[in-house]
Design an enzyme around this catalytic site. Structure first.
Site, PDB file in Angstrom:
ATOM      1  NE  ARG A  75      32.778 130.445  19.869  1.00  0.00           N
ATOM      2  CZ  ARG A  75      32.503 129.162  20.052  1.00  0.00           C
ATOM      3  NH1 ARG A  75      31.264 128.771  20.279  1.00  0.00           N
ATOM      4  NH2 ARG A  75      33.462 128.259  20.057  1.00  0.00           N
ATOM      5  CB  SER A  92      39.153 132.651  19.100  1.00  0.00           C
ATOM      6  OG  SER A  92      39.433 131.429  19.712  1.00  0.00           O
ATOM      7  CD  GLU A 128      35.072 134.327  19.103  1.00  0.00           C
ATOM      8  OE1 GLU A 128      35.032 133.411  18.269  1.00  0.00           O
ATOM      9  OE2 GLU A 128      35.459 134.181  20.271  1.00  0.00           O
TER      10      GLU A 128
END
Ligand code: NAP
Length: 370
Positions: free
Chosen positions: A194, A268, A365
């Site tokens: 990520r 998320s 995130e």
């Protein structure tokens, strides 16, 4: 969840931005609008207004927008689908540029691969669908992720054992520092979990304009993740086609993630933590049934959803209008009326509790624009 993509360049003001004309500004065919509400430009459906806003439909627009920001000494922020961004209640004092650069093309190569070029403003899932229709393998497990093509490399979106970086050949960018177009090879993108160069300060000057993927016709699909494996075991299919894999991913996601048309969320909210094997050994003595996955040499990835559910007892809980989605606690949802401040406060609580209970420092995130 995959995201709105951003290039955030902060220029110098002391406390407040310099006074500039309060009217909309016409720059050729592009209009820079003043005091533009950002609420409908992000999937949380939260946030104040941008001091300035414009839509860049091509490279020229992008250049004009960046020059405008420089000329007026204001910062700028590039947004794609707004699916990974939390916008502050006070809005943004600079220029928000919506990247709307379009265009998709396919070019078959002699070696059997197909190069797929897509403008950064294309919708991500529309692109995946187009590649799957042509029976190209590589992006099918990334079906159903919201956001734009330009957002995909920024956080190296990943799902069901596949990361977008492994299908990317190169990324075309407009470098807002040098004002020139650059082509970054996959190596130069420094893709990680990520993560990419576009997220770190060194790469922030790159505004993604186009992404080139290298995909294989009818390659082998990846069904190692449990949900997918179980889905195909039930159907008695050993080697699903790309179309079957996309269908399965879309169905599984439908049952697990909220519908962005109905629910305010950025998917998320946190990354799954990656810890050292040594740390994990100690932790697993305390939490005997904690799931884990190898994540490279000496590293272990722990599903944060499990910690939030089993250790912190957060699954399905709410703090005011901010709730942990009942089917996936990694997903924070705005059930109506939540402010950015509320989401940030809840996320601080989560970070603190996870640290207290497990010693793990988790990371958001979602990016916060203020
Ligand atoms: P899941 O399948 O219930 O799995 C829980 C977690 O365990 C996932 O986060 C996954 O890590 C990890 N995991 C599961 N099987 C694994 C395996 N065989 N090897 C290594 N790691 C494994 O996850 P979920 O919440 O339903 O999400 C499904 C997929 O969509 C996941 O891959 C998730 O990451 C992805 N997703 C991505 C985004 C995004 O790109 N921003 C947002 C939402 C969901 P990983 O997260 O590393 O896959």
């Amino acid at each position: 969840m995959a995201g709105g993509w951003h290039s955030h360049k902060t220029l110098l003001w002391s406390s407040s931005p310099p006074a500039i004309n309060r009217n909309n500004v016409e720059l050729g065919s592009m209009i820079i609008e003043e005091n533009f509400p950002l609420k409908n430009l992000n999937t949380f459906k939260i946030g104040g207004s941008a001091r300035y806003f414009c839509v860049a439909e091509n490279l020229e627009d992008l250049k004009k927008a960046v020059r405008f920001a420089y000329k007026h000494s204001i910062s700028f922020f590039v947004i794609g689908g707004g699916s990974n961004t939390l916008i502050s209640d006070g809005g943004y004092k600079g220029l928000v540029i919506k990247n709307s650069i379009k265009g998709v093309s396919f070019e078959e190569q002699k070696d059997g691969t197909t190069l797929v070029s897509a403008g950064a403003g294309e919708n991500w899932d529309d692109l995946v669908q187009k590649t799957v229709e042509k029976e190209l393998t590589g992006l099918e497990n990334l079906s159903g992720i919201p956001g734009t093509v330009g957002g995909a490399p920024v956080q190296n979106i990943g799902a069901y054992g596949v990361e977008v970086g492994s299908s990317i050949l190169s990324v075309e960018t407009f470098n807002s520092e040098t004002m020139v177009v650059e082509i970054l090879s996959v190596k130069q993108c420094f893709f990680g979990y990520r993560d990419s160069i576009f997220k770190n300060p060194f790469g922030k000057s790159h505004i993604i304009t186009k992404v080139v993927f290298s995909l294989k016709k009818n390659g082998k699909t990846n069904i190692i993740y449990r949900d997918l494996k179980e889905y195909f075991e039930k159907k008695g299919i050993k080697e699903p086609s790309v179309k079957e894999a996309r269908e399965a991913v879309l169905l599984i996601r439908l049952g697990k993630f909220p519908d962005l048309n109905e629910t305010g969320t950025a998917g998320s909210f946190f990354k799954n933590p990656i810890v050292s094997e040594e740390f994990f050994k100690k932790l697993s003595k305390k939490f005997l049934d904690m799931p884990f996955f190898p994540a490279g040499e000496g590293k272990i990835k722990i599903p944060l959803a499990w910690i939030l559910d089993k250790v912190c007892n957060f699954k399905g809980k709410c703090f005011g209008s901010v709730c942990f989605y009942e089917k996936q606690p990694l997903v924070l949802v705005n059930t109506g009326g939540a402010k950015a401040k509320d989401i940030m406060e809840v996320s601080e609580k989560i970070i603190a509790l996870v640290k207290e209970k497990t010693g793990i420092e988790i990371e958001r995130e979602v990016q916060f624009l203020k």
